[in-house]
Design an enzyme around this catalytic site. Sequence first.
Site, PDB file in Angstrom:
ATOM      1  N   ASP A   1      31.676  47.076  52.656  1.00 48.66           N
ATOM      2  CA  ASP A   1      31.583  47.665  51.275  1.00 48.66           C
ATOM      3  C   ASP A   1      30.567  48.007  50.645  1.00 48.66           C
ATOM      4  OD1 ASP A   1      33.874  47.047  48.730  1.00 48.66           O
ATOM      5  OD2 ASP A   1      32.963  45.883  50.259  1.00 48.66           O
TER       6      ASP A   1
ATOM      7  N   ASP B   1      28.743  40.482  47.481  1.00 51.06           N
ATOM      8  CA  ASP B   1      28.922  39.393  48.809  1.00 51.06           C
ATOM      9  C   ASP B   1      29.235  40.108  49.895  1.00 51.06           C
ATOM     10  OD1 ASP B   1      30.989  41.542  47.671  1.00 51.06           O
ATOM     11  OD2 ASP B   1      32.617  39.474  47.685  1.00 51.06           O
ATOM     12  N   ASP B   2      28.927  40.887  50.114  1.00 48.46           N
ATOM     13  CA  ASP B   2      29.659  41.990  51.599  1.00 48.46           C
ATOM     14  C   ASP B   2      28.056  41.585  52.176  1.00 48.46           C
ATOM     15  OD1 ASP B   2      31.056  44.171  50.325  1.00 48.46           O
ATOM     16  OD2 ASP B   2      31.624  44.034  52.029  1.00 48.46           O
TER      17      ASP B   2
ATOM     18  N   ASN C   1      33.148  48.957  46.601  1.00 54.21           N
ATOM     19  CA  ASN C   1      32.418  48.178  45.919  1.00 54.21           C
ATOM     20  C   ASN C   1      32.328  50.369  44.750  1.00 54.21           C
ATOM     21  OD1 ASN C   1      33.385  45.646  45.878  1.00 54.21           O
ATOM     22  ND2 ASN C   1      31.936  46.122  47.223  1.00 54.21           N
TER      23      ASN C   1
ATOM     24  N   THR D   1      35.242  43.560  55.460  1.00 49.90           N
ATOM     25  CA  THR D   1      35.584  42.692  54.155  1.00 49.90           C
ATOM     26  C   THR D   1      35.346  43.932  53.067  1.00 49.90           C
ATOM     27  OG1 THR D   1      33.259  42.934  54.177  1.00 49.90           O
ATOM     28  CG2 THR D   1      34.671  41.371  55.162  1.00 49.90           C
TER      29      THR D   1
ATOM     30  N   ASN E   1      43.060  40.620  40.811  1.00 52.68           N
ATOM     31  CA  ASN E   1      41.368  40.161  40.409  1.00 52.68           C
ATOM     32  C   ASN E   1      40.834  41.511  40.374  1.00 52.68           C
ATOM     33  OD1 ASN E   1      41.019  41.503  42.936  1.00 52.68           O
ATOM     34  ND2 ASN E   1      39.335  39.481  43.205  1.00 52.68           N
TER      35      ASN E   1
ATOM     36  N   GLU F   1      44.184  42.176  45.039  1.00 48.77           N
ATOM     37  CA  GLU F   1      43.133  41.929  44.971  1.00 48.77           C
ATOM     38  C   GLU F   1      42.585  44.016  45.101  1.00 48.77           C
ATOM     39  OE1 GLU F   1      41.415  41.755  48.581  1.00 48.77           O
ATOM     40  OE2 GLU F   1      40.070  42.241  47.481  1.00 48.77           O
ATOM     41  N   PHE F   2      40.914  43.319  44.685  1.00 48.72           N
ATOM     42  CA  PHE F   2      40.414  44.176  44.683  1.00 48.72           C
ATOM     43  C   PHE F   2      40.975  45.762  46.201  1.00 48.72           C
ATOM     44  CE2 PHE F   2      37.119  47.636  43.966  1.00 48.72           C
ATOM     45  CZ  PHE F   2      36.855  48.538  45.161  1.00 48.72           C
ATOM     46  N   ASN F   3      40.315  44.875  47.469  1.00 45.94           N
ATOM     47  CA  ASN F   3      40.438  45.519  48.775  1.00 45.94           C
ATOM     48  C   ASN F   3      41.658  46.141  48.838  1.00 45.94           C
ATOM     49  OD1 ASN F   3      37.530  45.586  49.399  1.00 45.94           O
ATOM     50  ND2 ASN F   3      37.994  42.588  50.089  1.00 45.94           N
TER      51      ASN F   3
ATOM     52  N   HIS G   1      33.197  35.783  47.872  1.00 46.19           N
ATOM     53  CA  HIS G   1      34.868  36.681  48.421  1.00 46.19           C
ATOM     54  C   HIS G   1      34.478  36.403  50.267  1.00 46.19           C
ATOM     55  CE1 HIS G   1      36.094  36.876  45.020  1.00 46.19           C
ATOM     56  NE2 HIS G   1      35.020  37.281  44.600  1.00 46.19           N
ATOM     57  N   ASP G   2      33.668  37.821  50.589  1.00 48.12           N
ATOM     58  CA  ASP G   2      33.328  38.217  52.272  1.00 48.12           C
ATOM     59  C   ASP G   2      32.388  36.429  53.098  1.00 48.12           C
ATOM     60  OD1 ASP G   2      32.622  41.635  50.489  1.00 48.12           O
ATOM     61  OD2 ASP G   2      34.679  40.382  50.812  1.00 48.12           O
TER      62      ASP G   2
HETATM   63  O1  RIB Z   1      38.076  41.652  45.694  1.00 51.39           O
HETATM   64  C1  RIB Z   1      36.860  40.474  46.264  1.00 51.39           C
HETATM   65  C2  RIB Z   1      36.531  41.754  46.768  1.00 51.39           C
HETATM   66  O2  RIB Z   1      36.895  43.267  46.821  1.00 51.39           O
HETATM   67  C3  RIB Z   1      35.404  41.533  48.408  1.00 51.39           C
HETATM   68  O3  RIB Z   1      35.561  42.188  49.086  1.00 51.39           O
HETATM   69  C4  RIB Z   1      34.438  42.320  47.148  1.00 51.39           C
HETATM   70  O4  RIB Z   1      33.032  43.277  48.017  1.00 51.39           O
HETATM   71  C5  RIB Z   1      35.707  43.215  47.217  1.00 51.39           C
HETATM   72  O5  RIB Z   1      35.712  44.610  48.031  1.00 51.39           O
HETATM   73 CA    CA Z   2      33.053  43.613  49.981  1.00 50.61          CA
END
Ligand code: RIB
Ligand code: CA
Length: 311
Positions: A10, A14-15, A39, A124, A158, A164-166, A237-238
């Site tokens: 996404d 970082d992707d 994202n 990711t 986070n 965590e977001f994903n 992260h990714d």
């Molecule tokens: O929590 C970090 C993740 O969420 C990473 O993959 C960032 O790109 C977001 O998608």
């Molecule tokens: Ca990501």
Amino acid sequence: MATKLLLDCDPGLDDALALLLAHGDPDLELVAVTTVGGNVALANTTRNALQLREYLGFFEVPVAAGAADPLVKLPETAEHVHGAEGLGNVLLPAPTLPLSELHAVDLIISTLAAAPGTVHLVATGPLTNIALALQKEPRIVEWAASFIIMGGSYTRGNVTPAAEFNIYVDPDAAAIVFAAGWEVVMVGLDLTLQAVVNNEIEKRMRALGTLGVDLVAPLATFWTNPHDNEWDGQALHDVCAVAYLARPDLFTSQSARVEIETKGEFTSGMTVVDFHDEMPNALVPRKVDVDGFWDYVLGAWANVASRYPHA
Ligand code: RIB
Ligand code: CA
């Protein structure tokens, strides 16, 4: 023989750098890219993937768009982290090459079916495309050479203290993915927050030349966490998920049983990790050789930088 991977992502700051790593490491072969809403909205993650393909030069790699929304929840995005368009303040030329006519789910299935056991699946972003692919073709569990995600955490989240977001964005998809019967390599926040971009790393990024100055450093330093005064840099992260595939020797991992909370009022999206369960379904990287990680990643990015532009 290069290690083949399909990256479901996404992009996202970082992707984008994970795509650069997958393209830059000569021992990796990026065979397909699929996009998911996360994202930023799907239209933006997809446009970003198409633009990065041409800007970085992986022209032959198909890019297919997938799910815009989570399986059940309403979509939640993160423009406050990744910028309105998803690549911070980086502006790339409009794409000229077409999007694949396949839906991401069908590209995932067909890519894995065409060469069972040879393509690694790396995700990711939110796991919606992966869950839909599992529902359509459960045999991808056997066909994927391995399955690695950036997601989850065995300490804190986070988005919320728990999630965590994903995983938070699509917990229902994550629950399907972790219950599918394959081993999920879960590269979570506990790992990724060990490798943050500090001033020294930023200098090494800028030393990559035009690509470093125009793309890598801006993507890697766009977001500063306003809520954490101990924060000393952005976590990529990714990038850690792709690095794990290429260099598992840099990581120390432990088996675990991971269950996904999908109902909790305060804990939805939590990855409940038990390192003592007798029925593990995941491998959780817990430590990374940080110096070795940055040497590896910056070296792979330098391969592209040396061929840039249109590397
Ligand atoms: O929590 C970090 C993740 O969420 C990473 O993959 C960032 O790109 C977001 O998608
Ligand atoms: Ca990501």
